[in-house]
Scaffold this motif. Structure first.
Motif, PDB file in Angstrom:
ATOM      1  N   THR A 135      -6.464  -2.556  -6.334  1.00 56.27           N
ATOM      2  CA  THR A 135      -7.819  -2.222  -6.774  1.00 56.27           C
ATOM      3  C   THR A 135      -8.555  -1.385  -5.721  1.00 56.27           C
ATOM      4  O   THR A 135      -9.345  -0.506  -6.075  1.00 56.27           O
ATOM      5  CB  THR A 135      -8.623  -3.485  -7.096  1.00 56.27           C
ATOM      6  N   ARG A 136      -8.301  -1.658  -4.446  1.00 59.09           N
ATOM      7  CA  ARG A 136      -8.934  -0.844  -3.390  1.00 59.09           C
ATOM      8  C   ARG A 136      -8.463   0.609  -3.487  1.00 59.09           C
ATOM      9  O   ARG A 136      -9.277   1.547  -3.406  1.00 59.09           O
ATOM     10  CB  ARG A 136      -8.603  -1.426  -2.018  1.00 59.09           C
ATOM     11  N   LEU A 137      -7.166   0.797  -3.671  1.00 63.00           N
ATOM     12  CA  LEU A 137      -6.637   2.160  -3.767  1.00 63.00           C
ATOM     13  C   LEU A 137      -7.105   2.850  -5.039  1.00 63.00           C
ATOM     14  O   LEU A 137      -7.345   4.066  -5.042  1.00 63.00           O
ATOM     15  CB  LEU A 137      -5.111   2.131  -3.699  1.00 63.00           C
ATOM     16  N   ARG A 138      -7.252   2.100  -6.103  1.00 62.38           N
ATOM     17  CA  ARG A 138      -7.770   2.686  -7.338  1.00 62.38           C
ATOM     18  C   ARG A 138      -9.215   3.143  -7.149  1.00 62.38           C
ATOM     19  O   ARG A 138      -9.601   4.221  -7.622  1.00 62.38           O
ATOM     20  CB  ARG A 138      -7.664   1.687  -8.485  1.00 62.38           C
ATOM     21  N   ALA A 139      -9.995   2.335  -6.467  1.00 58.34           N
ATOM     22  CA  ALA A 139     -11.387   2.709  -6.204  1.00 58.34           C
ATOM     23  C   ALA A 139     -11.466   3.967  -5.338  1.00 58.34           C
ATOM     24  O   ALA A 139     -12.394   4.777  -5.484  1.00 58.34           O
ATOM     25  CB  ALA A 139     -12.122   1.552  -5.525  1.00 58.34           C
ATOM     26  N   GLU A 140     -10.479   4.139  -4.453  1.00 57.21           N
ATOM     27  CA  GLU A 140     -10.431   5.333  -3.601  1.00 57.21           C
ATOM     28  C   GLU A 140      -9.909   6.560  -4.342  1.00 57.21           C
ATOM     29  O   GLU A 140     -10.011   7.684  -3.837  1.00 57.21           O
ATOM     30  CB  GLU A 140      -9.533   5.075  -2.388  1.00 57.21           C
ATOM     31  N   GLY A 141      -9.322   6.342  -5.524  1.00 57.87           N
ATOM     32  CA  GLY A 141      -8.737   7.444  -6.273  1.00 57.87           C
ATOM     33  C   GLY A 141      -7.275   7.684  -5.986  1.00 57.87           C
ATOM     34  O   GLY A 141      -6.666   8.609  -6.553  1.00 57.87           O
ATOM     35  N   ALA A 142      -6.668   6.866  -5.117  1.00 57.84           N
ATOM     36  CA  ALA A 142      -5.248   7.035  -4.802  1.00 57.84           C
ATOM     37  C   ALA A 142      -4.353   6.557  -5.932  1.00 57.84           C
ATOM     38  O   ALA A 142      -3.222   7.041  -6.097  1.00 57.84           O
ATOM     39  CB  ALA A 142      -4.906   6.297  -3.509  1.00 57.84           C
ATOM     40  N   GLU A 168       0.822  -1.207   0.000  1.00 62.20           N
ATOM     41  CA  GLU A 168       0.000   0.000   0.000  1.00 62.20           C
ATOM     42  C   GLU A 168       0.856   1.256   0.000  1.00 62.20           C
ATOM     43  O   GLU A 168       0.558   2.218  -0.735  1.00 62.20           O
ATOM     44  CB  GLU A 168      -0.952   0.009   1.198  1.00 62.20           C
ATOM     45  N   ARG A 197       0.692   4.007  -3.012  1.00 65.10           N
ATOM     46  CA  ARG A 197       0.292   5.381  -2.710  1.00 65.10           C
ATOM     47  C   ARG A 197       1.417   6.373  -3.021  1.00 65.10           C
ATOM     48  O   ARG A 197       1.189   7.423  -3.636  1.00 65.10           O
ATOM     49  CB  ARG A 197      -0.085   5.506  -1.225  1.00 65.10           C
TER      50      ARG A 197
END
Length: 348
Positions: free
Chosen positions: A110-117, A19, A23
């Protein structure tokens, strides 16, 4: 000065978790990156050094020596051999760990992409060692011939697991190619001359093996090649005078592969900001993206600019990278190295 376009993170990044890598890379390099690796965290921090601990679990494989050779991250660095009387074709290697790590990190990606990071359209990069790297590093003599088809099948199973679990439009696969360059250069790699184990011209075997790995990646998945001269304590096992053998090998592999390369990475030693080093690039076969590993921690943007200026007459279009992964760079230096990429390269 020619301004390179784009940046490539070769693989390892000196952060503790995927992560943080995702980021930080996205924040500092943004649209300069077309793909982001997970930083090769955990056991993969030391590249292939964890593989003997995995392979050594298989029936028919023994560790060499009675006492473990301690290595960071709890790794036992002893070599491997096929047990006496064992038919190599009967050996069943356990999962090597690459697919499991990729699938876990892709979930973070994929979680960070969904958050926009992580920006949309950036691919998840998985770096894999060539079978030759592991075999040449940890097996000896005739065992190399015997174990090669076994280990090659195992790494291709890892690739298949990655291809099955990760959507192809999100995926980029990089083959890490270091030991091959040692054989080409007849280098004394960390104490022993690096040699091939097959009959005929070693170069031909090196070309066919890497081309087959490239072709194992489906056409709808990006595939890249990172040519390398090793990175033990930020030192190469061989210091090339110029890029001639890198270009010769890359050209032969591009010609032999059935599918095109998405990108090619070539290392640039810190001591070379001379045109003689870069002149062979004028003969390099076209690739979609060329990255030159001319960013170095020790001299930052100023040194990178000198090397960019020397390369520009011979490679009018290229992006930047470090010469190898930055996972073994000193703690606390990673952000500065990433910022250097951003200083010298334009966005896509």
């Amino acid at each position: 000065m020619t301004q390179p376009q784009g940046a490539l993170l070769v693989g390892s990044v000196n952060y503790d978790d995927a992560e943080t890598t995702f980021r930080t890379a996205a924040e500092l390099l943004g649209t300069r990156l077309r793909r982001i690796p997970d930083g090769e965290v955990g056991k993969r921090f030391h590249w292939i050094m964890f593989q003997p601990d995995v392979i050594g679990q298989a029936d028919g494989i023994e560790r060499i020596g009675d006492e473990p050779i301690p290595f960071p991250a709890g790794i036992d660095a002893r070599g491997l051999r096929i047990a006496e009387g064992v038919d190599p074709e009967s050996i069943e290697l356990p999962p090597l760990g690459y697919a499991a790590a990729a699938i876990e990190s892709y979930g973070v990606f994929t979680r960070l992409r969904a958050e926009g990071a992580v920006p949309a359209g950036v691919r998840f990069q998985v770096s894999l060692p060539t079978p030759l790297a592991v075999i040449s590093s940890f097996f000896q003599g005739d065992d190399r011939v015997a174990i090669e088809p076994v280990y090659t099948a195992a790494i291709l199973r890892e690739l298949d697991g990655i291809l099955e679990a990760i959507p192809h439009e999100d995926l980029a696969v990089q083959w890490d190619v270091a030991s091959e360059m040692g054989i080409i250069e007849r280098a004394a790699g960390y104490g022993a001359v690096m040699e091939a184990w097959w009959p005929g011209d070693p170069f031909d075997g090196l070309v066919s093996r890497l081309a087959a790995l490239i072709d194992a990646v489906p056409a709808d998945v990006e595939v890249g090649v990172h040519l390398c001269y090793g990175d033990a304590g930020e030192k190469h096992f061989f210091e090339p005078r110029d890029a001639a053998n890198l270009v010769r090998y890359a050209n032969a592999v591009v010609a032999a592969a059935a599918r095109p390369l998405s990108w090619l990475h070539l290392p640039v030693p810190i001591d070379h900001d001379d045109e003689d080093y870069f002149a062979p690039l004028a003969r390099l076969a076209p690739v979609d993206e060329l990255y030159l590993g001319l960013v170095h921690r020790e001299d930052g943007a100023e040194g990178a600019a000198r090397r960019i200026a020397a390369a520009a007459p011979f490679a009018p279009e290229f992006g930047v990278a470090t010469e190898c992964g930055i996972g073994r760079a000193p703690a606390g230096s990673t952000e500065g190295i990433l910022r250097t990429h951003a200083e010298v390269a334009a966005a896509w």
